[in-house]
Every structure is written in structure tokens, then in C-alpha cells.
Design an enzyme around this catalytic site. Structure first.
Site, PDB file in Angstrom:
ATOM      1  N   CYS A 147      65.112   9.826  24.613  1.00  0.00           N
ATOM      2  CA  CYS A 147      64.936  10.167  23.396  1.00  0.00           C
ATOM      3  C   CYS A 147      65.343   9.328  22.205  1.00  0.00           C
ATOM      4  O   CYS A 147      64.700   8.896  21.426  1.00  0.00           O
ATOM      5  CB  CYS A 147      65.676  11.681  23.053  1.00  0.00           C
ATOM      6  N   CYS A 148      66.572   8.599  22.616  1.00  0.00           N
ATOM      7  CA  CYS A 148      67.116   7.434  21.760  1.00  0.00           C
ATOM      8  C   CYS A 148      66.117   6.362  21.880  1.00  0.00           C
ATOM      9  O   CYS A 148      65.757   5.479  21.045  1.00  0.00           O
ATOM     10  CB  CYS A 148      68.164   6.924  22.231  1.00  0.00           C
TER      11      CYS A 148
ATOM     12  N   CYS B  13      72.694  11.588  14.924  1.00  0.00           N
ATOM     13  CA  CYS B  13      71.629  12.885  14.716  1.00  0.00           C
ATOM     14  C   CYS B  13      72.212  14.174  14.933  1.00  0.00           C
ATOM     15  O   CYS B  13      73.337  14.288  15.787  1.00  0.00           O
ATOM     16  CB  CYS B  13      70.742  12.609  15.952  1.00  0.00           C
TER      17      CYS B  13
ATOM     18  N   CYS C 141      73.367  15.659  18.558  1.00  0.00           N
ATOM     19  CA  CYS C 141      74.169  14.926  19.101  1.00  0.00           C
ATOM     20  C   CYS C 141      75.407  14.543  18.741  1.00  0.00           C
ATOM     21  O   CYS C 141      76.109  13.485  18.945  1.00  0.00           O
ATOM     22  CB  CYS C 141      73.485  13.589  19.807  1.00  0.00           C
TER      23      CYS C 141
ATOM     24  N   CYS D  96      73.672   4.500  21.796  1.00  0.00           N
ATOM     25  CA  CYS D  96      72.210   5.164  21.798  1.00  0.00           C
ATOM     26  C   CYS D  96      71.176   4.275  22.317  1.00  0.00           C
ATOM     27  O   CYS D  96      70.093   4.622  22.455  1.00  0.00           O
ATOM     28  CB  CYS D  96      72.050   5.246  20.297  1.00  0.00           C
TER      29      CYS D  96
END
Ligand code: SF4
Length: 428
Positions: free
Chosen positions: A131-132, A213, A216, A239
Site C-alpha cells: 500500500c505504501c 494516513c 495507520c 513507510c
């Protein structure tokens, strides 16, 4: 697959030598954050400009205030992951107005990557690294193509991993990261904010000491590491944009300088950011790893679903036509030349370039002899992994020979003089 750090290594301008960087850290050891930042943004730390990147998080106003003093029109990059708190987006507007910053640029993830790898928007839950990677690393990589490095707000006290952070550090893709606040602690930040009457992030006042985010980020309890609210409960503390591609925090350059440089590309020997898959290693979560073709065929589904930069190793006997158009998803392909007399690798290169329009890095690897170099170029290779000392020396001296005996036609494209090919461009 989107851009790669390796691609940056190809386009980045020359960075300071190892010794120069060590000297720079010595020179700025006692200097304040503003001096370090000023030198990064207006000095000659790198031939290409240094980018200013901000998370507009809990401590960001300090660096942004310094930026505004140096140049309020300085471009400030913000990674708009699409997962931020509404308060962060509001805070950007407040800060811009308060400090007079005119040039904040939002970097967004590639919509195709998001559709392909995170269609439900919950990748952060199942695979936060990917995702990062999609939402932060790739967009930042793309934006940094014209920069020689970037400024971060990292500080030594934040985590154990950051305990040795220098002001200036080198990543393995030859970029410079500048950490003007490396030696600052919480008290320094609070004192600076108070002295300059800087607006606080609305969530900071609610106990969010490090803000990223929304999915998280959680409140930090008393006595906890300030970054413990990030990815709480997960085995993740960074990240990805603060890692180099080998998964390690970027170290000062002296360590880089000790690695042998066998990869010849764009007219010079450069740091190799890739490694080969180890025997019996799982194919999950790989990044910048060359995977043998047979392993790829056995694990095709899983490897195709990995959004990171992956490479392939082709050996004599591998069926390139079975790979076909799938070659395009790889950022780098190694073609092995185990023996001087085995020329199958040349055909593989031609097939990949001409039939399957492969545009990524194509490496020849083996006991490469000087006489082979021109033939490699002719077939479409743009990188060589060279161990042979005589060949290394010849390449260092630009002694590359030429193709004077064409055994096969080169296809529809016009022959290009060897000296004009990107492979031969030497960084000045
Ligand atoms: S911090 Fe979380 S939501 Fe944001 S990009 Fe990383 S994993 Fe995704």
C-alpha cells in the site's frame, strides 16, 4: 509496474564523492537546522536541485517555517495518498496561508496501480508495505526524477533505527537525503513552534504525535515512542520512502563506497540495487530481486500480483516465447552468458527488444570479454554485470571496440552509431 529507483540511478546527476559527503556532515555537525536546510535548497550539495518533501504532520511546521524564510515559492511536495485525515488536508491550507507558501504540489498514486492492486481500498490492512509502495514510494520516485535528493523531517530521537541519522546521507540509488532536524528533540520542536507562533496540527492536540494516513495512525500514549502510533500492531515502522531498496534505512555514504561496483550502465560503473532470489526463498514481498525464469513460471500468479519492481533471470534453454509480453512487467531482466561460446543470450535479447517490445533494463551477465561488448549493445543490452578485470578496465577507459562483422540483420530499425547509444553515455 511503474518507475523504479534504478531508473533514477540512470538519470541522476553525479553526486558528491564519499569523502565530500563525510566532510559535509563534519562541516554542518554543529550548525542549526536552518543552515542545513539553506545549504540543501540553495547550495551546491548536489548538481541537481534538492526537493522539499513534507507530510504536513505534527512537526512539519518547523521545517516549513524555515522553507518560507529561505524561499516561500519553493516547491513543497506532499504525498496525497488518498488516505489522509481530513484534518491534515485542512492543516495544509492553514499552514500555506500562515507561512505564505505558494507552491505546494500534491503527488497522487497512479490510478491504474490503485485499481489493479487496491481496488477495495483496504490494502493497508492486508499488505501495508505494498500500500505504501503504491501510494507513497512510486509517486515520490516519479516526482524526484529531476531532483538530486530531498529533505526529510526525520529526527534521531524518534526511533532506535533513526538514532544515527546524519544531516546528509546517501541512498543506494545515489541520491542525497537531507535531515536538517536530525539532532532535534521534542523540546527543540516545541520551543521553535512557540517562538514562531506556528499553528499546530489539529490532531496533535488530541494526542497524535506522529501523523500519517488515517487507517495507520493512532494516538500515542504517555511514555510511548512518538512513532508508536504508526502501523500499531503491525511489523512495520517506516513507510518505505525512508528505506533504500534493499530494505535498509539509507546509511551514510562510506558504506556504499565499500561495495564492489560491477554494474556498468550509462557509461559508468554504478551501484547495483538488485539481488538474486536466494535458493528456497519465498517469492512474497520481493522488491528489486531477480527471479530465475523457472521459479517465475511456478509462481506466476503471485509474482504478477506483486506491485514492486521485480526482475527476471534468463538462462540458456529458457523459452523466451513462453514469457512473451509478460516481460514488460519486469523492470530488469538478466540474461546469463555462462560460456563465451554459447550465443543464445544474444537471441534472447533481440526477441525481448524486437518481438516483445521490452523497454526495461536488459543486463548481460557472465564472464564478459571486451570483444563481446559491442555485440551486446547491438542486440539491445543496456547494462553489463562485469567481473572480468580486463573488461572492467577496458570499459573504464571507454575502450569498447565496434561491431565490424554482422552475423545477423538487426531488424527493421536503423543501425545507430555505437557511440550515440544511451548505454555509452558517460555521466559528466
Ligand atoms: S500509511 Fe497506511 S494507508 Fe497510507 S499508504 Fe501506507 S499502508 Fe497505505
Amino acid at each position: 509496474m511503474a518507475s523504479s529507483n534504478l531508473a533514477h540511478a540512470q538519470t541522476a546527476k553525479p553526486r558528491p564523492s564519499d569523502l565530500e559527503l563525510v566532510a559535509l556532515n563534519g562541516m554542518f555537525d554543529e550548525k542549526d537546522g536552518l543552515s542545513v536546510l539553506r545549504h540543501a535548497l540553495t547550495g551546491d550539495v548536489s548538481p541537481a536541485p534538492i526537493a522539499m518533501v513534507s507530510s504536513f504532520g505534527a512537526d512539519s511546521s518547523v521545517l516549513l517555517h524555515m522553507v518560507a524564510q529561505i524561499n516561500p515559492n519553493q516547491e513543497v511536495l506532499f504525498l496525497e495518498t488518498g488516505k489522509h485525515f481530513a484534518e491534515t488536508l485542512e492543516y495544509i491550507e492553514i499552514t500555506k496561508k500562515h507561512l505564505g507558501l505558494t507552491n505546494v504540489r500534491f503527488l497522487e498514486p497512479d490510478t491504474k496501480d490503485v485499481e489493479r492492486f487496491d481496488p477495495k481500498g483496504n490494502l493497508w490492512e492486508t499488505d501495508p508495505d505494498s500500500c505504501c509502495h503504491i501510494r507513497k514510494t512510486e509517486p515520490l520516485d516519479a516526482a524526484l526524477k529531476t531532483y538530486g535528493g530531498w529533505v526529510t523531517g526525520r529526527k534521531r530521537f524518534q526511533t532506535n533505527d533513526r538514532g544515527v541519522l546524519p544531516h546528509f546521507e546517501l541512498t543506494t540509488d545515489e541520491r542525497i537525503k537531507v535531515n536538517p532536524l536530525a539532532y532535534w528533540d521534542n523540546d527543540d520542536v516545541a520551543a521553535y513552534r512557540k517562538a514562531h507562533d506556528l499553528p499546530a496540527h489539529p490532531l496533535f492536540l488530541k494526542g497524535f504525535l506522529s501523523i500519517g494516513c488515517e487507517p495507520c495512525t493512532s494516538v500515542v500514549k504517555e511514555g510511548e515512542d512518538p512513532r508508536s502510533g504508526r502501523w500499531r500492531g503491525k511489523d512495520k515502522t517506516e513507510c518505505g520512502i525512508h528505506f533504500d531498496v534493499s530494505g535498509k534505512i539509507a546509511h551514510p555514504t562510506v558504506e556504499i563506497g565499500q561495495k564492489p561496483m560491477n554494474l556498468f550502465k550509462n557509461g559508468a560503473f554504478v551501484a547495483d540495487l538488485w539481488r538474486d532470489l536466494k535458493e528456497d526463498e519465498a517469492v512474497t514481498d520481493l522488491d528489486h530481486v531477480h527471479i530465475p525464469f523457472d521459479v517465475y513460471l511456478e509462481n506466476r500468479e503471485e509474482i504478477d500480483a506483486n506491485p514492486r519492481d521485480l526482475g527476471l533471470i534468463l538462462r540458456p534453454g529458457d523459452d523466451v516465447d513462453a514469457l512473451g509480453e509478460a516481460a514488460k512487467q519486469f523492470s530488469s531482466i538478466v540474461v546469463e552468458f555462462p560460456a563465451f561460446t554459447d550465443g543464445r543470450g544474444y537471441s534472447y535479447a533481440r526477441l525481448l527488444r524486437e518481438r516483445y517490445n521490452y523497454e526495461g533494463e536488459l543486463r548481460a551477465r557472465g564472464d564478459i570479454l571486451t570483444d563481446q561488448v559491442a555485440y551486446f549493445l547491438r542486440c539491445g543490452f543496456d547494462a553489463l554485470t562485469v567481473q572480468n578485470e580486463a573488461t572492467k578496465k577496458a570499459l573504464q577507459n571507454d575502450d569498447l571496440g565496434s561491431v565490424n562483422l554482422f552475423m545477423q540483420p538487426i531488424g527493421a530499425s536503423q543501425e545507430v552509431p555505437v557511440g550515440t547509444r544511451p548505454f555509452l553515455r558517460r555521466a559528466k
